[in-house]
Design a protein around this motif. Structure first.
Motif, PDB file in Angstrom:
ATOM      1  N   LEU A   1       0.828  -0.835   0.017  1.00 27.60           N
ATOM      2  CA  LEU A   1      -0.597   0.282   0.112  1.00 27.60           C
ATOM      3  C   LEU A   1       1.118   1.240  -0.132  1.00 27.60           C
ATOM      4  CD1 LEU A   1      -2.837  -0.656   2.119  1.00 27.60           C
ATOM      5  CD2 LEU A   1      -2.971  -0.770  -0.271  1.00 27.60           C
ATOM      6  N   ASP A   2       2.031   1.388   0.878  1.00 28.44           N
ATOM      7  CA  ASP A   2       2.819   2.211   0.848  1.00 28.44           C
ATOM      8  C   ASP A   2       3.041   2.709  -0.361  1.00 28.44           C
ATOM      9  OD1 ASP A   2       2.694   2.709   3.377  1.00 28.44           O
ATOM     10  OD2 ASP A   2       4.268   1.784   4.653  1.00 28.44           O
ATOM     11  N   ALA A   3       4.283   1.414  -1.262  1.00 26.72           N
ATOM     12  CA  ALA A   3       4.990   1.764  -2.781  1.00 26.72           C
ATOM     13  C   ALA A   3       3.685   1.895  -3.819  1.00 26.72           C
ATOM     14  CB  ALA A   3       5.303  -0.137  -3.081  1.00 26.72           C
ATOM     15  N   MET A   4       2.590   1.881  -3.664  1.00 31.82           N
ATOM     16  CA  MET A   4       1.476   2.113  -4.477  1.00 31.82           C
ATOM     17  C   MET A   4       1.555   3.481  -4.384  1.00 31.82           C
ATOM     18  SD  MET A   4      -0.516  -0.933  -5.420  1.00 31.82           S
ATOM     19  CE  MET A   4      -1.799  -1.346  -3.785  1.00 31.82           C
ATOM     20  N   GLU A   5       1.865   4.076  -3.240  1.00 30.69           N
ATOM     21  CA  GLU A   5       1.949   6.279  -3.325  1.00 30.69           C
ATOM     22  C   GLU A   5       2.984   6.396  -4.524  1.00 30.69           C
ATOM     23  OE1 GLU A   5      -0.580   7.667  -2.058  1.00 30.69           O
ATOM     24  OE2 GLU A   5      -0.830   5.378  -2.083  1.00 30.69           O
TER      25      GLU A   5
ATOM     26  N   PRO B   1       4.445   7.520  -7.751  1.00 24.93           N
ATOM     27  CA  PRO B   1       3.525   7.638  -9.405  1.00 24.93           C
ATOM     28  C   PRO B   1       4.214   6.492  -9.846  1.00 24.93           C
ATOM     29  CG  PRO B   1       5.189   9.638  -8.668  1.00 24.93           C
ATOM     30  CD  PRO B   1       5.444   8.436  -7.485  1.00 24.93           C
ATOM     31  N   ASP B   2       5.132   5.717 -10.401  1.00 25.59           N
ATOM     32  CA  ASP B   2       5.193   4.794 -11.235  1.00 25.59           C
ATOM     33  C   ASP B   2       4.724   3.899 -11.199  1.00 25.59           C
ATOM     34  OD1 ASP B   2       6.839   4.191  -9.193  1.00 25.59           O
ATOM     35  OD2 ASP B   2       8.329   2.851 -10.341  1.00 25.59           O
ATOM     36  N   LEU B   3       3.564   3.157  -9.594  1.00 29.10           N
ATOM     37  CA  LEU B   3       2.423   2.455  -9.577  1.00 29.10           C
ATOM     38  C   LEU B   3       1.298   2.932  -9.989  1.00 29.10           C
ATOM     39  CD1 LEU B   3       5.082   0.211  -6.737  1.00 29.10           C
ATOM     40  CD2 LEU B   3       5.132  -0.698  -9.839  1.00 29.10           C
ATOM     41  N   SER B   4       1.358   4.275 -10.290  1.00 30.65           N
ATOM     42  CA  SER B   4      -0.215   4.678 -10.244  1.00 30.65           C
ATOM     43  C   SER B   4      -0.958   3.718 -10.521  1.00 30.65           C
ATOM     44  CB  SER B   4       0.047   6.203 -10.507  1.00 30.65           C
ATOM     45  OG  SER B   4       0.320   6.105 -11.997  1.00 30.65           O
ATOM     46  N   GLN B   5      -1.316   3.143 -12.152  1.00 29.83           N
ATOM     47  CA  GLN B   5      -1.643   2.020 -12.735  1.00 29.83           C
ATOM     48  C   GLN B   5      -2.298   1.176 -11.706  1.00 29.83           C
ATOM     49  OE1 GLN B   5       1.497   0.612 -15.645  1.00 29.83           O
ATOM     50  NE2 GLN B   5       0.024  -0.873 -15.819  1.00 29.83           N
ATOM     51  N   HIS B   6      -1.417   0.115 -11.481  1.00 29.34           N
ATOM     52  CA  HIS B   6      -1.922  -0.712 -10.262  1.00 29.34           C
ATOM     53  C   HIS B   6      -2.889   0.103  -8.909  1.00 29.34           C
ATOM     54  CE1 HIS B   6       1.101  -3.072 -12.570  1.00 29.34           C
ATOM     55  NE2 HIS B   6       1.979  -2.864 -11.492  1.00 29.34           N
ATOM     56  N   LYS B   7      -2.372   1.094  -8.623  1.00 31.21           N
ATOM     57  CA  LYS B   7      -3.313   2.417  -7.658  1.00 31.21           C
ATOM     58  C   LYS B   7      -4.583   2.073  -7.738  1.00 31.21           C
ATOM     59  CE  LYS B   7      -3.713   5.385  -4.708  1.00 31.21           C
ATOM     60  NZ  LYS B   7      -3.205   6.634  -3.586  1.00 31.21           N
ATOM     61  N   THR B   8      -4.938   2.440  -8.947  1.00 29.70           N
ATOM     62  CA  THR B   8      -6.604   2.289  -9.892  1.00 29.70           C
ATOM     63  C   THR B   8      -6.583   1.834  -9.591  1.00 29.70           C
ATOM     64  OG1 THR B   8      -4.683   4.345 -10.615  1.00 29.70           O
ATOM     65  CG2 THR B   8      -7.292   3.915 -12.082  1.00 29.70           C
ATOM     66  N   TRP B   9      -5.637   0.313 -10.393  1.00 26.54           N
ATOM     67  CA  TRP B   9      -6.469  -0.810 -10.474  1.00 26.54           C
ATOM     68  C   TRP B   9      -7.337  -1.481  -9.318  1.00 26.54           C
ATOM     69  CZ3 TRP B   9      -6.416  -5.227  -8.566  1.00 26.54           C
ATOM     70  CH2 TRP B   9      -7.100  -6.834  -8.962  1.00 26.54           C
ATOM     71  N   LEU B  10      -6.225  -1.416  -8.117  1.00 26.31           N
ATOM     72  CA  LEU B  10      -6.626  -1.507  -6.956  1.00 26.31           C
ATOM     73  C   LEU B  10      -8.202  -1.397  -6.694  1.00 26.31           C
ATOM     74  CD1 LEU B  10      -5.850  -3.471  -4.706  1.00 26.31           C
ATOM     75  CD2 LEU B  10      -4.656  -1.816  -3.754  1.00 26.31           C
ATOM     76  N   SER B  11      -8.114   0.405  -6.260  1.00 26.12           N
ATOM     77  CA  SER B  11      -9.277   1.285  -5.702  1.00 26.12           C
ATOM     78  C   SER B  11     -10.065   1.220  -6.578  1.00 26.12           C
ATOM     79  CB  SER B  11      -8.626   2.321  -6.069  1.00 26.12           C
ATOM     80  OG  SER B  11     -10.070   3.527  -5.350  1.00 26.12           O
ATOM     81  N   ASN B  12     -10.048   0.145  -7.965  1.00 27.01           N
ATOM     82  CA  ASN B  12     -11.504   0.075  -8.704  1.00 27.01           C
ATOM     83  C   ASN B  12     -11.787  -0.950  -7.882  1.00 27.01           C
ATOM     84  OD1 ASN B  12     -11.750   2.845 -10.250  1.00 27.01           O
ATOM     85  ND2 ASN B  12      -9.752   1.898 -11.974  1.00 27.01           N
ATOM     86  N   PHE B  13     -10.659  -1.671  -8.470  1.00 24.46           N
ATOM     87  CA  PHE B  13     -11.545  -2.959  -8.108  1.00 24.46           C
ATOM     88  C   PHE B  13     -12.442  -3.340  -6.437  1.00 24.46           C
ATOM     89  CE2 PHE B  13     -11.033  -7.282  -6.234  1.00 24.46           C
ATOM     90  CZ  PHE B  13     -11.563  -8.166  -7.378  1.00 24.46           C
ATOM     91  N   LEU B  14     -11.657  -3.358  -6.049  1.00 24.88           N
ATOM     92  CA  LEU B  14     -12.366  -3.001  -4.123  1.00 24.88           C
ATOM     93  C   LEU B  14     -13.063  -2.556  -4.301  1.00 24.88           C
ATOM     94  CD1 LEU B  14      -8.954  -2.868  -1.797  1.00 24.88           C
ATOM     95  CD2 LEU B  14      -9.743  -4.793  -2.698  1.00 24.88           C
TER      96      LEU B  14
ATOM     97  N   SER C   1      -2.248  -5.995 -12.720  1.00 27.39           N
ATOM     98  CA  SER C   1      -2.425  -5.448 -11.444  1.00 27.39           C
ATOM     99  C   SER C   1      -2.335  -6.145 -10.158  1.00 27.39           C
ATOM    100  CB  SER C   1      -3.065  -4.515 -11.504  1.00 27.39           C
ATOM    101  OG  SER C   1      -2.754  -3.283 -12.208  1.00 27.39           O
ATOM    102  N   LEU C   2      -3.537  -7.447 -10.584  1.00 25.56           N
ATOM    103  CA  LEU C   2      -3.681  -8.357  -9.196  1.00 25.56           C
ATOM    104  C   LEU C   2      -2.300  -9.127  -9.383  1.00 25.56           C
ATOM    105  CD1 LEU C   2      -5.777 -10.339  -7.643  1.00 25.56           C
ATOM    106  CD2 LEU C   2      -6.111 -11.269  -9.702  1.00 25.56           C
ATOM    107  N   GLY C   3      -1.969  -9.709 -10.270  1.00 23.63           N
ATOM    108  CA  GLY C   3      -0.463 -10.315 -10.002  1.00 23.63           C
ATOM    109  C   GLY C   3       0.728  -9.506  -9.754  1.00 23.63           C
ATOM    110  N   PHE C   4       0.855  -8.524  -9.875  1.00 14.91           N
ATOM    111  CA  PHE C   4       2.043  -8.003  -9.275  1.00 14.91           C
ATOM    112  C   PHE C   4       1.521  -6.843  -8.198  1.00 14.91           C
ATOM    113  CE2 PHE C   4       2.866  -3.481  -7.891  1.00 14.91           C
ATOM    114  CZ  PHE C   4       4.558  -3.592  -8.453  1.00 14.91           C
ATOM    115  N   ILE C   5       0.301  -6.916  -7.300  1.00 16.50           N
ATOM    116  CA  ILE C   5       0.426  -6.550  -5.857  1.00 16.50           C
ATOM    117  C   ILE C   5       0.628  -8.020  -5.193  1.00 16.50           C
ATOM    118  CG2 ILE C   5      -2.294  -6.359  -4.327  1.00 16.50           C
ATOM    119  CD1 ILE C   5      -2.997  -4.439  -6.405  1.00 16.50           C
ATOM    120  N   ALA C   6      -0.244  -9.160  -5.621  1.00 17.62           N
ATOM    121  CA  ALA C   6       0.327 -10.500  -5.092  1.00 17.62           C
ATOM    122  C   ALA C   6       1.594 -10.618  -4.790  1.00 17.62           C
ATOM    123  CB  ALA C   6      -0.023 -11.988  -6.268  1.00 17.62           C
TER     124      ALA C   6
END
Length: 307
Positions: free
Chosen positions: A217-221, A223-236, A281-286
Motif C-alpha cells: 500500500l505504501d509502495a503504490m503511492e 507515481p510509477d505504480l499509479s496504474q496498479h493503485k488505480t486498478w486496486l482502488s477501482n476493483f475494491l 495488477s492483481l499479479g503484481f500486488i500478490a
C-alpha cells in the motif's frame, strides 16, 4: 497495400512442405524449418485504409526523430485465428505455443506511392520487461544462505511458489502467476484452512501478511505504480470493500476462487487465457505482498518466533 503478420510456433509438429490456404481475405501459410518442423504461421491480406496503422516518424524538438508504432488492434482478426489454431493444435497435434502476442508485422507496398509512405517495412510487436536491474551474487550471500539453511528450511517450498510465480509474471502469464503467489501466501499464513472464511480469518490474524500488505500500500503511492493503485482502488470499490488490509485479503481469497474455476456457460467475468493482461495488477500486488512478507519471515527464526 498488403500486410503480413507472422508468429513463431513452438512444437514438434512437422510438414513435408509449406502449407498454404486461402480464407478470405487472408492468404495463410505455415512455414517449416530446414528440419521440417513447423516454425511460423503467416497471414497476408490487402488493407485499403492503411494510413492510421502505419509507423510514424515524429520530430521531437531538441531530441531528434522518434518512431511511433500504432496499437495492434488492426491485427485482431489474425490474432483470433492464431489463438484458434493454437488451442485446437494443442489438442490435436501437441502444438506448444503460437507467439500471437509478439508478431512480426510487415507492410508490403504495391506501388511507389505506397512505398514512400512507409518509414519502416517490418517491426515486431514484442512485450518485454526492459530495464530490470541485474543483481550480483556475493560470497556473503552464498555463505549466509547456506550456513543458516536449517533455520530457514521451512521456507524452501513456499518460496519455490514465489519463484515460479515470478517466472510466470515475467512471461506475462499473470493469472497463473497470481495462483502461484497465492499458494505461497496460503501455505504460510492460511493456518492449514481451505474454506474461504477460515482462510480470511487466518490471513487477518497474521502480522507478517499485514506487514506485506502495508508495504505494498505504501509502495503504490509512488507515481510509477499509479496504474496498479488505480486498478486496486477501482476493483475494491466495485465490490464495496475498503481500500485497506481487509479489502485486499478479501480480494486475494475471492480471486483465487475465480481463477481456479471455469464454466463455459457462465456469464460472469472469469479467467480468459487470451486476455491475461487484465490480471496484470492483481499479479503484481500478490507478488509484492509475497516479497515484502518474506522479510519478517526470514528474520523470525532468529528472533525466536514462528511463522
Amino acid at each position: 497495400m498488403r500486410i503480413k503478420v507472422e508468429a513463431d510456433i513452438q512444437s514438434d509438429v512437422y510438414i513435408d512442405e509449406m502449407l498454404e490456404m486461402k480464407l478470405h481475405p487472408f492468404l495463410i501459410r505455415i512455414v517449416p524449418h530446414e528440419d521440417g518442423l513447423i516454425s511460423k504461421i503467416a497471414f497476408e491480406r490487402p488493407i485499403v485504409d492503411y494510413g492510421p496503422f502505419l509507423p510514424q516518424l515524429t520530430e521531437i524538438p531538441g531530441k531528434g526523430t522518434a518512431l511511433y508504432f500504432p496499437e495492434p488492434d488492426f491485427i485482431k482478426d489474425e490474432k483470433k485465428l492464431m489463438q484458434h489454431i493454437e488451442s485446437f493444435g494443442g489438442l490435436d497435434l501437441g502444438i506448444k505455443e503460437i507467439s500471437w502476442d509478439s508478431p512480426l508485422i510487415t507492410w508490403i507496398p504495391e506501388n511507389e506511392e505506397e512505398a514512400s509512405k512507409v518509414p519502416v517495412l517490418s517491426y515486431r510487436r514484442q512485450a518485454d520487461y526492459y530495464g530490470q536491474a541485474k543483481k550480483k551474487i556475493s560470497l556473503n550471500w552464498l555463505q549466509g544462505t547456506l550456513l543458516h539453511r536449517k533455520m530457514l528450511a521451512h521456507l524452501v517450498l513456499p518460496l519455490s511458489f514465489y519463484r515460479k510465480g515470478c517466472n510466470l509474471y515475467h512471461r506475462f502469464e499473470y493469472s497463473e502467476a497470481f495462483l502461484q503467489f497465492y499458494l505461497m501466501l496460503e501455505g504460510l499464513f492460511g493456518n492449514g484452512q481451505t474454506k474461504n472464511q477460515l482462510v480470511k480469518k487466518a490471513f487477518q490474524a497474521s502480522p507478517n501478511l499485514h506487514y506485506g500488505i502495508a508495504h505494498i500500500l505504501d509502495a503504490m503511492e509512488k507515481p510509477d505504480l499509479s496504474q496498479h493503485k488505480t486498478w486496486l482502488s477501482n476493483f475494491l470499490g466495485s465490490k464495496g470493500w475498503g481500500y485497506d488490509h481487509e479489502g485486499i485479503i478479501k480480494m486475494l481469497v475471492e480471486q483465487r476462487g475465480v481463477l481456479s474455476h471455469y464454466a463455459i456457460k457462465s456469464t460472469r467475468k472469469q479467467r480468459n487465457t487470451f486476455e491475461d493482461a487484465d490480471y496484470h495488477s492483481l499479479g503484481f500486488i500478490a507478488m509484492m505482498i509475497g516479497h515484502f512478507s518474506s522479510i519478517p519471515l526470514r528474520l523470525d527464526p532468529f528472533r525466536g518466533k514462528g511463522i
